[in-house]
Design an enzyme around this catalytic site. Structure first.
Site, PDB file in Angstrom:
ATOM      1  N   GLY A 171      -1.117  -1.618   5.294  1.00 38.48           N
ATOM      2  CA  GLY A 171      -2.429  -1.865   4.608  1.00 38.48           C
ATOM      3  C   GLY A 171      -3.703  -1.112   5.540  1.00 38.48           C
ATOM      4  O   GLY A 171      -3.183  -0.120   6.282  1.00 38.48           O
ATOM      5  N   SER A 172      -4.788  -1.566   5.594  1.00 41.70           N
ATOM      6  CA  SER A 172      -5.833  -0.891   6.070  1.00 41.70           C
ATOM      7  C   SER A 172      -5.769  -0.945   7.623  1.00 41.70           C
ATOM      8  O   SER A 172      -5.185  -1.994   8.382  1.00 41.70           O
ATOM      9  CB  SER A 172      -7.174  -1.635   5.655  1.00 41.70           C
ATOM     10  N   GLU A 192       2.139  -0.041   9.568  1.00 44.08           N
ATOM     11  CA  GLU A 192       1.636   1.427   8.812  1.00 44.08           C
ATOM     12  C   GLU A 192       0.231   1.184   8.477  1.00 44.08           C
ATOM     13  O   GLU A 192       0.046   0.571   7.514  1.00 44.08           O
ATOM     14  CB  GLU A 192       2.647   1.881   7.773  1.00 44.08           C
ATOM     15  N   CYS A 247      -2.156   5.657   1.330  1.00 44.52           N
ATOM     16  CA  CYS A 247      -2.435   6.144   2.954  1.00 44.52           C
ATOM     17  C   CYS A 247      -2.229   7.453   3.103  1.00 44.52           C
ATOM     18  O   CYS A 247      -2.532   7.912   4.270  1.00 44.52           O
ATOM     19  CB  CYS A 247      -1.583   5.181   3.697  1.00 44.52           C
TER      20      CYS A 247
END
Length: 475
Positions: free
Chosen positions: A231-232, A253, A287
């Site tokens: 995620g962020s 990640e 991403c």
């Protein structure tokens, strides 16, 4: 599995159930805003029950032979294959991705199940060179225990399976918390696949809900042996900081400001075509999307012209129409964030060559010229269909400007492959591709992330120990 107005429930200890709070929320089709289902709003109590079920089931699951665990994954893959068309449409509705993206997502999830199934049956450890004659040293891969998995909304099937499949294959049990924007395709259908495959109760559990309640509770739970979060960067940093206080293992990640470097000898048509994929696939909401285009001055005008022509011609609309090349952004919040970054950069001197407008969640692909390294379009991960172009004088400045920000995946374009590889080696990114958009090789061998090594030493010859080790009564 239903496909019309489905209900996403919690899946704990082999049973579908409502949240302990009894609360639910709507699942919305991103392109139309129509309500297409509901999902349970789980919380700390539900997470606790799921972790307890996973802990109770883990020893028995690990004790099964690898072929038996692999058979369970094979049956999950068969479930996904049997429902492939239905799952593709569900992904399109929940994520807003076009059909090609959804087909890739579901197919990659199936592929990960099959890869993990094979790996679990092929590699149990290693035979190691002994440090001394007469000894035999071996290591074996053993499961970590209970794995918590928190997944994002952009590729909910394959990003879940990238962790869930190897975790299960190597004898771990799992508690999954899918993103609240995609709770059916990212959670419910995985639970139904596990149930259909006959996985024992507690081996795979799903707790839907929002981040502050369900996500936070899972991230903080001390019953996990590993938390896998995709995620962020902001949330990932918070999870890492919290985990550090008790040394809880985490695997993260996160996002990054990926770069797309175009050198002065690049094939401009090739670079511009690859840029459409690198920056605009799934509306730039990945991403690994290229968020910064670093272009040498000698080819900047040609590159900007090629980008603008391609971006302006793209069709934006409802993925279910069959004609759209870009769908909607995932939410109003995300659209507003993207537009704010574009607006702030324009106010600082950037120039919109095409795009910069939206209709509902449909944001036009946007090419920004005159972007400098101090602008938000350069420093922030945009996560939207925006191509910010920064012009540099030469190769050395391109490398300098590219490095310095967190990056996952970069591209370098040059007609000279040796030159391209040389520049690629100097870029601080996990993957760098020469004359290609992100190839997404992925990490197919996931065993190292979801097992630990146990070393075993055997003495093959009679052992003579120093006299001082003997029982004093026998000396």
């Amino acid at each position: 599995m239903t496909s019309q107005f489905p209900v996403a429930q919690l899946y704990i200890d082999g049973t579908f159930r409502p949240a302990s709070s009894g609360r639910t929320a709507d699942v919305v089709e991103k392109a139309t805003g129509a309500v297409i289902g509901t999902y349970a709003l789980g919380g700390a109590v539900d997470v606790g029950r799921a972790v307890a079920a996973a802990r109770a089931a883990q020893p028995g699951w690990a004790a099964l032979g690898a072929p038996e665990r692999a058979a369970g994954l094979r049956r999950m893959a068969e479930f996904f294959q049997a429902h492939h068309a239905e799952l593709v449409e569900q992904s399109m509705r929940e994520t807003g991705g076009v059909r090609a993206k959804a087909e890739d997502e579901v197919s990659t999830g199936i592929r990960q199940l099959r890869i993990s199934m094979i790996q679990a049956s092929e590699n149990a450890g290693d035979l190691l060179p002994p440090y001394k004659a007469g000894k035999l040293s071996m290591s074996r891969a053993v499961p970590l225990g209970v794995i918590g998995v928190i997944t994002p909304w952009n590729y909910p099937v394959n990003l879940a399976m990238r962790a869930v499949a190897p975790a299960l294959a190597f004898g771990n049990t799992v508690v999954l918390k899918p993103a609240e924007l995609t709770p059916i395709i990212g959670g419910q259908v995985l639970a139904e696949a596990a149930r259909d495959a006959g996985l024992p109760p507690g081996v795979f559990n799903v707790v839907t809900g929002d981040g502050p309640d369900a996500g936070h509770a899972l991230a903080e739970h001390t019953g996990l042996n590993l938390l896998d979060f995709t995620g962020s960067r902001e949330v990932g940093l918070a999870i890492a900081a919290s985990a550090a206080t008790t040394l809880r293992p985490v695997r993260l990640e996160l996002g990054g400001s990926n770069a797309f470097v175009v050198l002065d000898d690049a094939d401009i048509d090739l670079a511009a075509s690859c840029a459409m994929v690198a920056s605009l696939e799934f509306q730039g909401q990945t991403c690994i999307s290229a968020g910064r285009h670093i272009v040498t001055r000698a080819v900047a005008d040609r590159y900007l012209d090629a980008l603008t022509r391609r971006a302006a011609a793209l069709r934006v609309g409802d993925p279910m129409s069959g004609t759209a090349e870009l769908g909607p952004l995932i939410s109003t919040r995300q659209r507003d964030r993207v537009h704010a970054l574009v607006t702030a950069s324009v106010e600082m001197g950037a120039e919109v060559l095409t795009g910069g407008t939206f209709d509902g969640l449909f944001y036009r692909p946007t090419v920004l010229a005159k972007v400098t390294p101090d602008m938000p379009a350069f420093t922030e991960e945009i996560f939207g269909p925006v191509l910010p172009v920064t012009v540099v004088d030469d190769q050395e400045e391109a490398v300098t400007v590219t490095n310095g920000l967190p990056m996952l995946m970069n591209s370098v374009f040059s007609a000279d492959l040796v030159r391209g590889l040389s520049v690629a080696e100097r870029l601080d990114a996990g993957e760098v591709h020469v004359n290609d958009a992100h190839a997404r090789h992925g990490a197919d061998d996931q065993m190292a992330g979801f097992t630990k090594r146990q070393w075993i030493g055997l003495q093959r010859t009679p052992l003579t120990l120093p006299s001082w080790t003997a029982d004093p009564a026998t000396r």
